[in-house]
Scaffold this active site. Structure first.
Site, PDB file in Angstrom:
ATOM      1  N   HIS A  30     -42.060  31.856  23.579  1.00  0.00           N
ATOM      2  CA  HIS A  30     -42.173  32.310  24.968  1.00  0.00           C
ATOM      3  C   HIS A  30     -43.326  31.568  25.636  1.00  0.00           C
ATOM      4  CE1 HIS A  30     -42.798  34.808  28.456  1.00  0.00           C
ATOM      5  NE2 HIS A  30     -43.970  35.229  28.018  1.00  0.00           N
TER       6      HIS A  30
ATOM      7  N   GLU B  15     -45.696  40.876  22.860  1.00  0.00           N
ATOM      8  CA  GLU B  15     -44.245  40.676  23.032  1.00  0.00           C
ATOM      9  C   GLU B  15     -43.518  40.711  21.687  1.00  0.00           C
ATOM     10  OE1 GLU B  15     -43.350  41.023  25.899  1.00  0.00           O
ATOM     11  OE2 GLU B  15     -44.704  40.035  27.310  1.00  0.00           O
TER      12      GLU B  15
ATOM     13  N   HIS C 219     -41.923  35.310  35.633  1.00  0.00           N
ATOM     14  CA  HIS C 219     -42.798  35.432  34.467  1.00  0.00           C
ATOM     15  C   HIS C 219     -42.756  34.171  33.577  1.00  0.00           C
ATOM     16  CE1 HIS C 219     -44.582  38.074  31.065  1.00  0.00           C
ATOM     17  NE2 HIS C 219     -44.584  36.808  30.672  1.00  0.00           N
TER      18      HIS C 219
ATOM     19  N   GLU D  51     -28.421  15.021  30.563  1.00  0.00           N
ATOM     20  CA  GLU D  51     -28.286  15.532  29.195  1.00  0.00           C
ATOM     21  C   GLU D  51     -28.539  17.031  29.037  1.00  0.00           C
ATOM     22  OE1 GLU D  51     -30.055  12.756  26.395  1.00  0.00           O
ATOM     23  OE2 GLU D  51     -29.105  11.129  27.478  1.00  0.00           O
TER      24      GLU D  51
HETATM   25  P1  13P Z   1     -49.874  38.128  24.347  1.00  0.00           P
HETATM   26  O1  13P Z   1     -51.280  37.582  24.546  1.00  0.00           O
HETATM   27  O2  13P Z   1     -49.861  39.552  23.944  1.00  0.00           O
HETATM   28  O3  13P Z   1     -49.072  37.238  23.392  1.00  0.00           O
HETATM   29  O4  13P Z   1     -49.144  38.087  25.764  1.00  0.00           O
HETATM   30  C1  13P Z   1     -48.987  36.889  26.451  1.00  0.00           C
HETATM   31  C2  13P Z   1     -47.766  36.883  27.307  1.00  0.00           C
HETATM   32  O5  13P Z   1     -47.307  35.827  27.685  1.00  0.00           O
HETATM   33  C3  13P Z   1     -47.146  38.175  27.676  1.00  0.00           C
HETATM   34  O6  13P Z   1     -45.865  37.974  28.191  1.00  0.00           O
HETATM   35 ZN    ZN Z   2     -45.606  35.958  29.101  1.00  0.00          ZN
END
Ligand code: 13P
Ligand code: ZN
Length: 270
Positions: free
Chosen positions: A139, A116, A210, A169
């Site tokens: 992420h 990512e 996701h 909050e």
């Molecule tokens: P990576 O292992 O490449 O960081 O991918 C994990 C992930 O959450 C993809 O969205």
């Molecule tokens: Zn992911």
């Protein structure tokens, strides 16, 4: 030269990845983190002329030329970061007009940065344009936010308002709300561009079915941002199927704005 494993940024990164795993947000290799470092802090620990290898990144981020990042590796498990940081993490510098990442430390098994990377680098560019102090893009796959994208409208105003209503909050922690992308193929430049576009107006971007992206000035703040949104989503998932007898009103939201000196996203409150 000091030992990079003792660097405050490294210690904090390892603690954060471990904590995210412990929260259940990062199963297997799920999730990724990028932390922008200053050249001065990198030079305390690394010879910045000693490039281990140059890795093409598949897009260009000229705004980030010469910038340093500590980034989780692709396919690596957050669970393992604390036991083998030099395998699971890497320090890279963007070069060649932001088309190449020069590896200065880490990815010791021959690996590379997260798949990512486009979403991370493009989001750094987008957040730095509105907040010069932004340093982190994070992420992960928190269960309740993810669950919510199956049962709640993906309209950004509605999604944000629901989260704000779940904990008093929330509006104080993310007054700019939560932006939402529909399902898209992950690990692509396209989802990177779409995420960065959403990052221009909010520090949280949900990837439907996701996970979520957060951005902030440090790891603690960014973790806390996602933690707060995920708590709100958890409450939503606990109550969504029950009759709602009362909630937080827009008038009460306005009281929170005034008391905490925050401004809710334009048009999101009645
Ligand atoms: P990576 O292992 O490449 O960081 O991918 C994990 C992930 O959450 C993809 O969205
Ligand atoms: Zn992911």
């Amino acid at each position: 030269m000091k030992d990079i494993l003792t660097a405050p940024f490294m210690v904090e990164m390892i603690r954060t990845a471990t904590n995210m795993y412990d929260h259940g947000w990062d199963e297997r290799n799920g999730g990724n983190i990028s932390l922008m470092l200053s050249e001065a802090e990198v030079k305390e620990y690394l010879d910045t002329d000693a490039v281990i290898r140059a890795i093409p990144i598949g897009f260009s981020a000229p705004e980030l030329e010469g910038k340093y990042f500590l980034v989780t590796g692709t396919g690596k498990y957050f669970k393992n970061v604390q036991y083998a940081p030099e395998v699971n993490l890497g320090v890279v510098r963007l070069a060649d007009g932001g088309k190449t990442a020069e590896l200065l430390w880490g990815y010791a098994d021959g690996g590379k940065f997260t798949s990512e990377f486009p979403a991370h680098m493009m989001s750094h560019v987008a957040r730095l344009a509105v907040d010069a102090d932004n340093r982190v893009v994070m992420h992960c796959h928190p269960a309740n936010l993810l669950a919510m994208t199956y049962v709640h409208s993906l309209d950004e105003r509605e999604f944000t308002r629901t989260l704000w209503q779940m904990c008093t909050e929330c509006i104080v922690v993310f007054p700019d709300g939560v932006n939402v992308l529909p399902w898209m193929l992950c690990g692509t430049n396209e989802i990177g561009e779409a995420t960065a576009e959403k990052m221009a107006t909010a520090r949280l971007v949900v990837w439907s079915q996701h996970g979520i992206y957060g951005a902030g000035k440090d790891l603690d703040e960014t973790f806390g941002l996602i933690e707060t949104a995920e708590k709100a989503a958890e409450i939503y998932m606990k109550i969504a199927h029950l009759p709602i007898v009362q909630s937080i009103t827009d008038d009460q939201m306005h009281q929170l704005e005034a008391h905490f000196g925050v401004k809710a996203r334009e048009g999101y409150l009645d």
